[in-house]
Design a protein around this motif. Structure first.
Motif, PDB file in Angstrom:
ATOM      1  N   GLY A 129       0.637  -1.172   0.014  1.00  0.00           N
ATOM      2  CA  GLY A 129      -0.010  -0.011   0.105  1.00  0.00           C
ATOM      3  C   GLY A 129       0.712   1.318  -0.136  1.00  0.00           C
ATOM      4  O   GLY A 129       2.118   1.192   0.025  1.00  0.00           O
ATOM      5  N   ASP A 130       0.232   2.468   0.018  1.00  0.00           N
ATOM      6  CA  ASP A 130       0.720   3.715  -0.210  1.00  0.00           C
ATOM      7  C   ASP A 130       0.989   4.375   1.440  1.00  0.00           C
ATOM      8  O   ASP A 130       1.931   5.286   1.307  1.00  0.00           O
ATOM      9  CB  ASP A 130      -0.244   4.712  -0.937  1.00  0.00           C
ATOM     10  CG  ASP A 130      -0.440   4.171  -2.151  1.00  0.00           C
ATOM     11  OD1 ASP A 130       0.416   3.845  -2.819  1.00  0.00           O
ATOM     12  OD2 ASP A 130      -1.445   4.615  -2.675  1.00  0.00           O
ATOM     13  N   VAL A 131       0.526   3.807   2.389  1.00  0.00           N
ATOM     14  CA  VAL A 131       0.884   4.209   3.810  1.00  0.00           C
ATOM     15  C   VAL A 131       2.219   3.413   4.340  1.00  0.00           C
ATOM     16  O   VAL A 131       1.875   2.172   4.511  1.00  0.00           O
ATOM     17  CB  VAL A 131      -0.440   3.960   4.622  1.00  0.00           C
ATOM     18  CG1 VAL A 131      -0.136   4.647   6.037  1.00  0.00           C
ATOM     19  CG2 VAL A 131      -1.439   4.994   3.970  1.00  0.00           C
ATOM     20  N   PRO A 132       3.111   3.993   4.517  1.00  0.00           N
ATOM     21  CA  PRO A 132       4.348   3.116   5.390  1.00  0.00           C
ATOM     22  C   PRO A 132       3.990   2.700   6.622  1.00  0.00           C
ATOM     23  O   PRO A 132       3.366   3.542   7.366  1.00  0.00           O
ATOM     24  CB  PRO A 132       5.435   4.414   5.376  1.00  0.00           C
ATOM     25  CG  PRO A 132       4.890   5.074   4.379  1.00  0.00           C
ATOM     26  CD  PRO A 132       3.525   5.470   4.297  1.00  0.00           C
ATOM     27  N   GLY A 133       4.134   1.457   6.706  1.00  0.00           N
ATOM     28  CA  GLY A 133       3.995   0.734   7.927  1.00  0.00           C
ATOM     29  C   GLY A 133       2.621   0.229   8.113  1.00  0.00           C
ATOM     30  O   GLY A 133       2.150  -0.235   9.328  1.00  0.00           O
ATOM     31  N   ASP A 134       1.756   0.439   7.224  1.00  0.00           N
ATOM     32  CA  ASP A 134       0.334  -0.118   7.168  1.00  0.00           C
ATOM     33  C   ASP A 134       0.151  -1.651   7.151  1.00  0.00           C
ATOM     34  O   ASP A 134      -0.085  -2.309   8.059  1.00  0.00           O
ATOM     35  CB  ASP A 134      -0.536   0.524   6.511  1.00  0.00           C
ATOM     36  CG  ASP A 134      -1.993   0.188   6.259  1.00  0.00           C
ATOM     37  OD1 ASP A 134      -2.369   0.055   7.327  1.00  0.00           O
ATOM     38  OD2 ASP A 134      -2.742   0.416   5.379  1.00  0.00           O
ATOM     39  N   GLU A 135       0.559  -2.269   6.193  1.00  0.00           N
ATOM     40  CA  GLU A 135       0.452  -3.568   5.983  1.00  0.00           C
ATOM     41  C   GLU A 135       1.803  -4.073   5.421  1.00  0.00           C
ATOM     42  O   GLU A 135       2.776  -3.406   4.930  1.00  0.00           O
ATOM     43  CB  GLU A 135      -0.422  -4.103   5.133  1.00  0.00           C
ATOM     44  CG  GLU A 135      -1.818  -3.745   5.788  1.00  0.00           C
ATOM     45  CD  GLU A 135      -2.913  -4.489   4.767  1.00  0.00           C
ATOM     46  OE1 GLU A 135      -2.662  -4.085   3.462  1.00  0.00           O
ATOM     47  OE2 GLU A 135      -3.908  -4.727   5.116  1.00  0.00           O
ATOM     48  N   VAL A 136       1.928  -5.391   5.590  1.00  0.00           N
ATOM     49  CA  VAL A 136       3.536  -5.838   4.803  1.00  0.00           C
ATOM     50  C   VAL A 136       2.767  -7.136   3.944  1.00  0.00           C
ATOM     51  O   VAL A 136       1.737  -7.927   4.377  1.00  0.00           O
ATOM     52  CB  VAL A 136       4.239  -6.780   5.891  1.00  0.00           C
ATOM     53  CG1 VAL A 136       5.440  -7.374   5.524  1.00  0.00           C
ATOM     54  CG2 VAL A 136       4.765  -5.571   6.661  1.00  0.00           C
ATOM     55  N   THR A 137       3.722  -7.485   3.014  1.00  0.00           N
ATOM     56  CA  THR A 137       3.160  -8.539   2.068  1.00  0.00           C
ATOM     57  C   THR A 137       4.282  -9.386   1.934  1.00  0.00           C
ATOM     58  O   THR A 137       5.548  -9.161   2.188  1.00  0.00           O
ATOM     59  CB  THR A 137       2.849  -8.082   0.603  1.00  0.00           C
ATOM     60  OG1 THR A 137       4.198  -7.565   0.020  1.00  0.00           O
ATOM     61  CG2 THR A 137       1.821  -6.920   0.517  1.00  0.00           C
ATOM     62  N   LEU A 138       3.885 -10.652   1.943  1.00  0.00           N
ATOM     63  CA  LEU A 138       4.700 -11.889   1.869  1.00  0.00           C
ATOM     64  C   LEU A 138       4.150 -12.661   0.734  1.00  0.00           C
ATOM     65  O   LEU A 138       3.296 -13.098   0.781  1.00  0.00           O
ATOM     66  CB  LEU A 138       4.956 -12.627   2.896  1.00  0.00           C
ATOM     67  CG  LEU A 138       6.094 -13.906   2.894  1.00  0.00           C
ATOM     68  CD1 LEU A 138       6.672 -14.095   4.152  1.00  0.00           C
ATOM     69  CD2 LEU A 138       5.122 -15.135   2.482  1.00  0.00           C
ATOM     70  N   SER A 139       5.263 -12.628  -0.293  1.00  0.00           N
ATOM     71  CA  SER A 139       4.980 -13.705  -1.597  1.00  0.00           C
ATOM     72  C   SER A 139       5.899 -14.615  -1.935  1.00  0.00           C
ATOM     73  O   SER A 139       7.042 -14.615  -1.672  1.00  0.00           O
ATOM     74  CB  SER A 139       4.848 -12.704  -2.714  1.00  0.00           C
ATOM     75  OG  SER A 139       5.938 -12.034  -3.241  1.00  0.00           O
ATOM     76  N   VAL A 140       5.252 -15.764  -2.213  1.00  0.00           N
ATOM     77  CA  VAL A 140       5.920 -16.909  -2.617  1.00  0.00           C
ATOM     78  C   VAL A 140       5.945 -17.108  -4.141  1.00  0.00           C
ATOM     79  O   VAL A 140       4.630 -17.599  -4.376  1.00  0.00           O
ATOM     80  CB  VAL A 140       5.875 -18.069  -1.789  1.00  0.00           C
ATOM     81  CG1 VAL A 140       6.728 -19.409  -2.122  1.00  0.00           C
ATOM     82  CG2 VAL A 140       5.986 -17.655  -0.277  1.00  0.00           C
TER      83      VAL A 140
END
Length: 206
Positions: A129-140
């Motif tokens: 997302g555009d908001v730092p620290g809002d969410e984290v993605t983990l992709s495999v």
């Protein structure tokens, strides 16, 4: 569980008659049964966790490093390369460490199991997302055959196994474990084309 047990019973009978090939089949059937039981236990843990245990802060990068290290032998046997794409330092998310380990472990295992020889499995961690620290993605991401769009909803159901085309066998529980664990910690999951291959992307709350 009936299928691998039935195979074991038949192959034990053949081994008693002196068939050396039956011993290899017994070893393979035992490994499949062990994997099935392991994933059934993981699914039970995922379904039971979160009801009373409080959420905790978990270093997603540290979990990914440990999971990748644990799967190096499997990757070497399958001729698949493992890599991690993440910035240095901790990447903290909210969840249950045990469930996050189950999530990443199942995805890396699937990426190796259903990959091509000489392929790669990439675990990537980045802000979402555009908001730092809002969410984290983990992709495999893998280089395998991928999953057709028409099947992407049902692969999260238990005991659903698609035709891999390369002889790979599974229990049909891996993605069911992932979805159940993700739901418990408030993470979302999506399947995307890697062209070729599959990307499984999760968003974790900070």
């Amino acid at each position: 569980m009936r299928t691998p047990l039935a195979v074991l019973k038949v192959q034990v009978a053949l081994a008693r008659r002196g068939s050396s090939e039956a011993l290899d089949e017994i070893a393979d059937a035992s490994a499949r049964l062990e994997r099935l039981l392991t994933q059934l236990l993981a699914l039970a843990r995922a379904e039971e966790a979160g009801a009373s245990a409080p959420l905790e802060r978990v270093d997603l990068r540290e979990v990914a490093v440990r999971v990748i290290s644990r799967h190096i032998g499997q990757a070497i046997d399958a001729d698949v390369e493992l890599q991690l794409e993440a910035e240095a330092g901790p990447v903290m998310v909210t969840g249950h460490r045990t469930l996050i380990v189950e999530i990443v472990g199942n995805l890396v295992d699937n990426g190796i199991r259903y990959n091509r020889r000489g392929g790669m499995v990439t675990v990537a961690i980045a802000p979402a997302g555009d908001v730092p620290g809002d969410e984290v993605t983990l992709s495999v991401r893998d280089d395998g055959p991928g999953i057709p769009r028409a099947d992407r909803d049902r692969v999260f159901d238990r005991f659903i196994r698609l035709e891999a085309g390369d002889g790979a066998e599974g229990s049909g529980l891996g993605l069911a474990v992932v979805r159940s664990a993700a739901t418990r910690i408030g993470a979302t999951i999506a399947l995307e084309d890697a062209a070729p291959g599959l990307i499984v992307r999760l968003r974790f709350p900070r």
